[in-house]
Design an enzyme around this catalytic site. Sequence first.
Site, short mmCIF file in Angstrom:
data_model
loop_
_atom_site.label_atom_id
_atom_site.label_comp_id
_atom_site.label_asym_id
_atom_site.label_seq_id
_atom_site.Cartn_x
_atom_site.Cartn_y
_atom_site.Cartn_z
N GLY A 198 54.36 50.06 25.28
CA GLY A 198 55.02 49.75 24.11
C GLY A 198 54.96 48.12 24.26
O GLY A 198 55.65 47.54 23.38
N CYS A 220 29.47 33.73 38.03
CA CYS A 220 29.40 35.00 37.96
C CYS A 220 28.22 35.75 38.79
O CYS A 220 27.04 35.39 38.81
CB CYS A 220 29.44 35.68 36.50
SG CYS A 220 29.61 37.46 36.45
N GLN A 243 59.29 52.68 28.37
CA GLN A 243 59.34 51.94 26.93
C GLN A 243 60.79 51.34 26.90
O GLN A 243 61.36 50.92 27.97
CB GLN A 243 59.38 53.17 25.88
CG GLN A 243 58.10 53.95 25.64
CD GLN A 243 57.21 53.17 25.12
OE1 GLN A 243 57.49 52.27 24.71
NE2 GLN A 243 55.90 53.58 25.36
N ASP A 293 44.46 48.51 31.35
CA ASP A 293 43.52 48.82 30.64
C ASP A 293 43.43 48.13 29.27
O ASP A 293 44.44 47.54 28.67
CB ASP A 293 43.62 50.22 30.34
CG ASP A 293 44.66 50.60 28.93
OD1 ASP A 293 45.80 50.50 29.52
OD2 ASP A 293 44.17 50.44 28.07
N ASP A 313 45.20 58.23 29.16
CA ASP A 313 46.28 58.05 28.32
C ASP A 313 46.69 59.39 27.47
O ASP A 313 46.04 60.28 27.15
CB ASP A 313 46.08 56.79 27.47
CG ASP A 313 47.41 56.44 26.72
OD1 ASP A 313 48.35 56.83 27.12
OD2 ASP A 313 47.42 55.53 25.79
N SER A 314 47.97 59.46 27.46
CA SER A 314 48.61 60.78 26.97
C SER A 314 48.30 60.94 25.53
O SER A 314 48.61 61.90 24.94
CB SER A 314 50.08 60.85 27.13
OG SER A 314 50.78 59.90 26.28
N GLY A 315 47.95 59.98 24.77
CA GLY A 315 47.75 60.13 23.44
C GLY A 315 49.02 59.72 22.68
O GLY A 315 48.91 59.51 21.41
N GLY A 316 50.11 59.41 23.26
CA GLY A 316 51.34 59.05 22.58
C GLY A 316 51.02 57.56 21.74
O GLY A 316 51.31 57.68 20.64
N CYS A 358 24.26 38.07 34.59
CA CYS A 358 23.95 36.45 34.82
C CYS A 358 23.21 36.21 35.68
O CYS A 358 22.58 35.06 35.69
CB CYS A 358 25.40 36.03 35.29
SG CYS A 358 26.64 35.95 34.15
N HIS A 396 28.51 42.11 31.30
CA HIS A 396 29.12 41.09 31.91
C HIS A 396 30.65 40.92 31.82
O HIS A 396 31.34 40.53 32.68
CB HIS A 396 28.45 40.03 31.27
CG HIS A 396 29.17 38.45 31.56
ND1 HIS A 396 29.16 37.97 32.61
CD2 HIS A 396 30.28 37.86 30.87
CE1 HIS A 396 30.01 36.65 32.85
NE2 HIS A 396 30.71 36.97 31.50
N CYS A 402 27.23 38.96 38.55
CA CYS A 402 26.82 40.01 37.78
C CYS A 402 25.48 40.21 37.58
O CYS A 402 24.77 39.06 37.41
CB CYS A 402 27.63 40.55 36.68
SG CYS A 402 27.05 40.01 34.84
#
Lengths: 334, 334
Positions: free
Chosen positions: A183, A271, A156, A233, A60-63, A276, A302, A273
């Site tokens: 945003g 699941c 945005q 994300d 991410d840009s940090g904005g 589990c 998990h 994984c």
Amino acid sequence: MPVGTAATVKGLTPDDLRAFDTRIVLANTYHLWLRPGRDTIEELGGLHAFMSWDRNILTDSGGFQVFSLESRRVLAESGVRFRSHLDGSEHEFTPENVVAFQEALGVDVAMALDVCVKLPAELAEVDEAVRLTTRWAERCAAARRRPDTQLFGIVQGGLDEGARERSAAGLLPLDLPGYAIGGLSVGESREELYRMARFTAALLPVEKPRYLMGVGTIRDLIAAVDAGVDMFDCVYPTRCGRNGRALTRDGDLAIRNAGFTRDPRPLDATCTCAVCATYSRAYISHLFRAEEMLGPRLLSYHNLARLAQLMSEAREAIAAGTWAAFRDRQAVTL
Amino acid sequence: MPVGTAATVKGLTPDDLRAFDTRIVLANTYHLWLRPGRDTIEELGGLHAFMSWDRNILTDSGGFQVFSLESRRVLAESGVRFRSHLDGSEHEFTPENVVAFQEALGVDVAMALDVCVKLPAELAEVDEAVRLTTRWAERCAAARRRPDTQLFGIVQGGLDEGARERSAAGLLPLDLPGYAIGGLSVGESREELYRMARFTAALLPVEKPRYLMGVGTIRDLIAAVDAGVDMFDCVYPTRCGRNGRALTRDGDLAIRNAGFTRDPRPLDATCTCAVCATYSRAYISHLFRAEEMLGPRLLSYHNLARLAQLMSEAREAIAAGTWAAFRDRQAVTL
């Protein structure tokens, strides 16, 4: 994308992430800029080598982080000055230096510097954020030096459809390799989030990745995929993992609850994984009650594996032309 | 033996432990008695199933923990009553119920209930602790029901050679499958620890495991192996791991130190563990500075793997008849 803000997905190793077929992780320009800093990461061979992750990284840009600082930042046409939340030191992000930083780290996807507004906001403020985000995206695009770093733009426009249209219209001429919807997921209602995600996704080219930032939960992922979104994300799965909340097909479980102390079942019977396959709810409940650090580790694993499976199944359903049926089957958790 | 007090070696999974050839872990009667309790562990299929560990488990008897409670316990011939450090509830340990508890958990090695004295102590107090420890060991031996649980006795006697002799002489007629040296590593000097460990080990049958409880550091392990000790447990490697201290062939490293922030080398160039194969000191230093939970996990893993390698090399040296040379080569860390 599992979130690895400070060059680590909290509690997990790259081997863990590969075990459930993670292809990309997110790291954060703001945090890495402050600590350990560009020079350290470059000296250690770039971000992939530094964190021993050989697959894709998006930063991410940090904005978003800088605008969360509120009282500690000053916005100007040229960029944004801010004080570190760690030590109060002064820094400036410009479109150019944020691109240079991300390229120096050697990430696979870099995000353009954007201007977020806090909602609710006046339309004039939203429009000014859109104008500056567009201008900064142009400057980011012009600042690129590495052909192997893909620069994504960020749309945005708050909750205003007109502003979202103006933002997308400003970015599309740059012909960037991907676009994000920024945003959102900042406190608005679920209905507003879904409406704006759907509206904005439809403005973006279907042949390029569309990325909804800061989302989310199982129901948010399903709704956003339905709206045409390809990437996400969110700290939600790992934060839940640290706090004792398990994401399952039957909804979230608060694993400390007394009802789980002798429950021999896995967190989620459907699941696949390793957690589990290995541990009972009773054991994981015990780990959290005893405040043992293995608890957050296992639950973070998990939760991320669970979302990875969900997205894998979603891709299969889309490819098979059965998305609508798949989506409706998830309604139990919506 | 890595220490897994509450049915988890802090931060690590059974897979991690097997990766560096861990054959046995230690868990704790006192802690498991209070939480999650015998009924829960039995209902989940015993301690091995509960914590998903298929190799050996040794449980300490709880004697040491109860005597650490000091003001919250009352000692009698029959046993020791105490209040839980968690909720103040009253409990009693007797030789019989401690053996029954450990057998119910299905552990491979159970420890007899013993009486520890705080050092320095009057000889009369030490002698009374020895007398009661002997009597309780007899009662523990008589209380055994499972032939697959090996009961070890614990030699007490503080720093007094005569008391240690009387303690060993009282236990040996029980012909137990192993013996521990207890009541050391409780604040006495390193010289006193080494002297008493060597003196006591020599009183015990060489063909049975001799176990020095609560030890330790690399130099303590080397000194104790030299004295004839076969088994150890200590929180040191995992506690150091959580606190940012790496055990290496060149001594301990405080990984947060500024000198490591750009150090591309592994923690220990001679270590064969997965952490040393994967991560730089710089990255692990960053994780600790950023207070990331992966840091304690990686460092705990390395520290335990490092000690496992040391013990493996010690066994090889003993088998090859080169122990003295091996011991002297470790002197750099002594």
